[in-house]
Design an enzyme around this catalytic site. Structure first.
Site, PDB file in Angstrom:
ATOM      1  N   TYR A  77       0.828  -1.222   0.000  1.00 32.36           N
ATOM      2  CA  TYR A  77       0.000   0.000   0.000  1.00 32.36           C
ATOM      3  C   TYR A  77       0.854   1.261   0.000  1.00 32.36           C
ATOM      4  O   TYR A  77       0.353   2.356  -0.260  1.00 32.36           O
ATOM      5  CB  TYR A  77      -0.958   0.013   1.194  1.00 32.36           C
ATOM      6  CG  TYR A  77      -2.042  -1.056   1.144  1.00 32.36           C
ATOM      7  CD1 TYR A  77      -2.171  -1.898   0.046  1.00 32.36           C
ATOM      8  CD2 TYR A  77      -2.931  -1.214   2.184  1.00 32.36           C
ATOM      9  CE1 TYR A  77      -3.147  -2.876   0.001  1.00 32.36           C
ATOM     10  CE2 TYR A  77      -3.921  -2.191   2.145  1.00 32.36           C
ATOM     11  CZ  TYR A  77      -4.013  -3.025   1.054  1.00 32.36           C
ATOM     12  OH  TYR A  77      -4.985  -3.997   1.012  1.00 32.36           O
ATOM     13  N   LYS A 128       3.304 -15.460   2.265  1.00 34.16           N
ATOM     14  CA  LYS A 128       3.232 -16.175   0.983  1.00 34.16           C
ATOM     15  C   LYS A 128       4.678 -16.501   0.590  1.00 34.16           C
ATOM     16  O   LYS A 128       5.158 -16.125  -0.477  1.00 34.16           O
ATOM     17  CB  LYS A 128       2.516 -15.289  -0.049  1.00 34.16           C
ATOM     18  CG  LYS A 128       2.160 -15.973  -1.353  1.00 34.16           C
ATOM     19  CD  LYS A 128       1.052 -16.993  -1.220  1.00 34.16           C
ATOM     20  CE  LYS A 128       0.822 -17.677  -2.561  1.00 34.16           C
ATOM     21  NZ  LYS A 128      -0.019 -18.877  -2.465  1.00 34.16           N
ATOM     22  N   ASP A 179      -3.178 -18.105   1.469  1.00 37.22           N
ATOM     23  CA  ASP A 179      -4.324 -18.752   0.828  1.00 37.22           C
ATOM     24  C   ASP A 179      -4.913 -19.818   1.756  1.00 37.22           C
ATOM     25  O   ASP A 179      -6.135 -19.949   1.900  1.00 37.22           O
ATOM     26  CB  ASP A 179      -3.960 -19.331  -0.553  1.00 37.22           C
ATOM     27  CG  ASP A 179      -2.592 -19.982  -0.594  1.00 37.22           C
ATOM     28  OD1 ASP A 179      -1.812 -19.830   0.368  1.00 37.22           O
ATOM     29  OD2 ASP A 179      -2.281 -20.643  -1.594  1.00 37.22           O
ATOM     30  N   ASP A 202      -5.386  -6.844   5.773  1.00 38.90           N
ATOM     31  CA  ASP A 202      -6.582  -6.117   5.353  1.00 38.90           C
ATOM     32  C   ASP A 202      -7.661  -7.128   4.943  1.00 38.90           C
ATOM     33  O   ASP A 202      -8.811  -7.081   5.392  1.00 38.90           O
ATOM     34  CB  ASP A 202      -6.185  -5.226   4.154  1.00 38.90           C
ATOM     35  CG  ASP A 202      -7.246  -4.220   3.777  1.00 38.90           C
ATOM     36  OD1 ASP A 202      -8.277  -4.149   4.455  1.00 38.90           O
ATOM     37  OD2 ASP A 202      -7.041  -3.501   2.779  1.00 38.90           O
ATOM     38  N   ASP A 252     -11.112  -8.630   7.271  1.00 38.22           N
ATOM     39  CA  ASP A 252     -12.498  -8.490   6.785  1.00 38.22           C
ATOM     40  C   ASP A 252     -13.181  -9.856   6.750  1.00 38.22           C
ATOM     41  O   ASP A 252     -14.362  -9.990   7.086  1.00 38.22           O
ATOM     42  CB  ASP A 252     -12.522  -7.883   5.369  1.00 38.22           C
ATOM     43  CG  ASP A 252     -12.662  -6.365   5.414  1.00 38.22           C
ATOM     44  OD1 ASP A 252     -12.265  -5.768   6.437  1.00 38.22           O
ATOM     45  OD2 ASP A 252     -13.144  -5.771   4.427  1.00 38.22           O
TER      46      ASP A 252
END
Ligand code: NAD
Length: 360
Positions: A141, A192, A224, A248, A252
């Site tokens: 980001y 990852k 994942d 993030d 959620d």
């Protein structure tokens, strides 16, 4: 000396939910003699409208001077088509990075009263209590270079960069271990590392930090798989630590396990526990102005603020108990309602928490 709290209601449902949180904060301030002084300013689209930028220099200065910041949410269709550098979300990213708020704590707790509101079976989520520790000021980001361009061939292309330095990883890992130490002593680091160089460094540094926390059981999981495990068997997790973008998305996802994103508070802390507190959800333009948004995530953000920035444990506990009592009374905003409960709007929910807190 009084403590200064800067309130930034923001956009969309932000002002509606903030009005309720402020009622609760003011009552707690009086009831527990906390000595808080509140001041108000704008962030996001509201700041674009007032100052021409999503975070004005004077607002940033006020935020630096404050002891803590309470934020509603930013963004909305009104500002979707403006210069990307002026988008409301840019103001949010800037205040986080300028204040060095690198540690984002996102608890996902299922209130037993809301077991029916979860999208998963009650037995899968009953008693759920996860803390997601998300790195907030680094990664993709913020990474440079980032660019959107047209190639000589005429084809459009864009890219972002995902950088992490050793020190950025070390300090967020330390927060993750410290949180795990005072909870269930289990930390799952999500990355990852099978694909990304930044994740390989992440994993190596987390392993190094683990040596200082021998009492905490460390595990690693690819993002994942973590996304899958969160909906398959979420209670296997205690504390999860992960990078900015993975955190993030996973937080959620975790929010839905608890019934609604409208229930989830968050804290973003710097190295000295100065913090900005905000609900995990956005400005919900689809329901803005209707008076139906759930204010509980923002009210619970007040309780996190009292706990983490001011060590006012009794007042923080009381607010959480007041929320629980209101849920016991069967009051629900639309996002968490189920058959047999009483649907109420934003202000009625806020008033009910105020009454419950007053009577404690
Ligand atoms: P959102 O969180 O605003 O909304 C997602 C869904 O959840 C919507 O259906 C909304 O009605 C519902 N919802 C959210 N909060 C609720 C509440 N308190 N009570 C009841 N229902 C609630 O996410 P989005 O729709 O992806 O984004 C909308 C805007 O918010 C965008 O401009 C986005 O950039 C911004 N945003 C801001 C933040 C922030 O300020 N921290 C975070 C995420 C998104």
């Amino acid at each position: 000396m009084s403590k200064q709290i800067l309130i930034l209601p923001g956009d969309g449902i932000g002002p509606e939910i903030m009005a309720e949180a402020v009622k609760v904060l003011q009552l707690a301030n009086d009831k527990y003699s906390l000595g808080f002084e509140l001041s108000f300013d704008e962030l996001g689209g509201a700041a674009v409208d007032k100052y021409g930028v999503p975070l004005a220099d004077e607002t940033l200065a006020r935020a630096r001077a404050a002891d803590a910041i309470l934020l509603g949410a930013v963004g909305g269709p009104k500002w979707d088509k403006i210069d990307p550098a002026l988008r409301p979300e840019r103001g949010l990213l800037k205040i986080r990075s300028q204040l060095g708020l690198f540690a984002n704590l996102r608890p996902a707790i299922l209130y037993p009263q809301l077991a029916d509101a979860s999208s998963l079976k009650p037995e899968v989520v009953a008693g759920l209590d996860i803390l997601i520790v998300r790195e907030l000021t680094g990664g993709i980001y913020f990474g440079q270079p980032r660019e959107s361009k047209v190639l000589e061939s005429g084809e459009r292309m864009a890219y972002d960069t995902l950088p992490y330095s050793e020190s950025e990883i070390r300090r967020i890992a330390q927060v993750g271990f410290a949180m795990a130490r005072v909870r269930g002593k289990k930390l799952c680091s999500v990355d990852k590392a099978n694909v990304l160089a930044s994740s390989q460094l992440w994993r190596a540094v987390v392993e190094e930090v683990a040596k200082d926390y021998p009492d905490v059981e460390l595990s690693h999981m690819y993002v994942d798989n973590a996304a899958m495990q969160l909906v398959r068997a979420p209670k296997q997790f205690d504390v999860m630590v992960t990078d900015n973008m993975f955190g993030d998305i996973l937080s959620d996802e975790a929010s839905m396990l608890t019934g609604s994103i409208g229930m989830l508070p968050s804290a973003s802390l710097d190295a000295n526990n100065k913090g900005m507190y905000e609900p995990c959800h956005g400005s919900a333009p689809d329901i803005a102005g209707l008076g139906i948004a759930n204010p509980l995530a923002t009210i619970l953000s007040v309780s996190m603020m009292l706990r983490y920035s001011f060590s006012q444990v009794a007042a923080a506990d009381a607010i959480e108990l007041a929320v629980s009592k209101v849920l016991d009374q069967g009051l629900r905003t639309g996002d968490i309602s189920s058959p047999g409960t009483t649907k109420v709007g934003t202000a009625a929910m806020g008033d009910a928490v105020v009454e419950a807190l007053r009577s404690l």
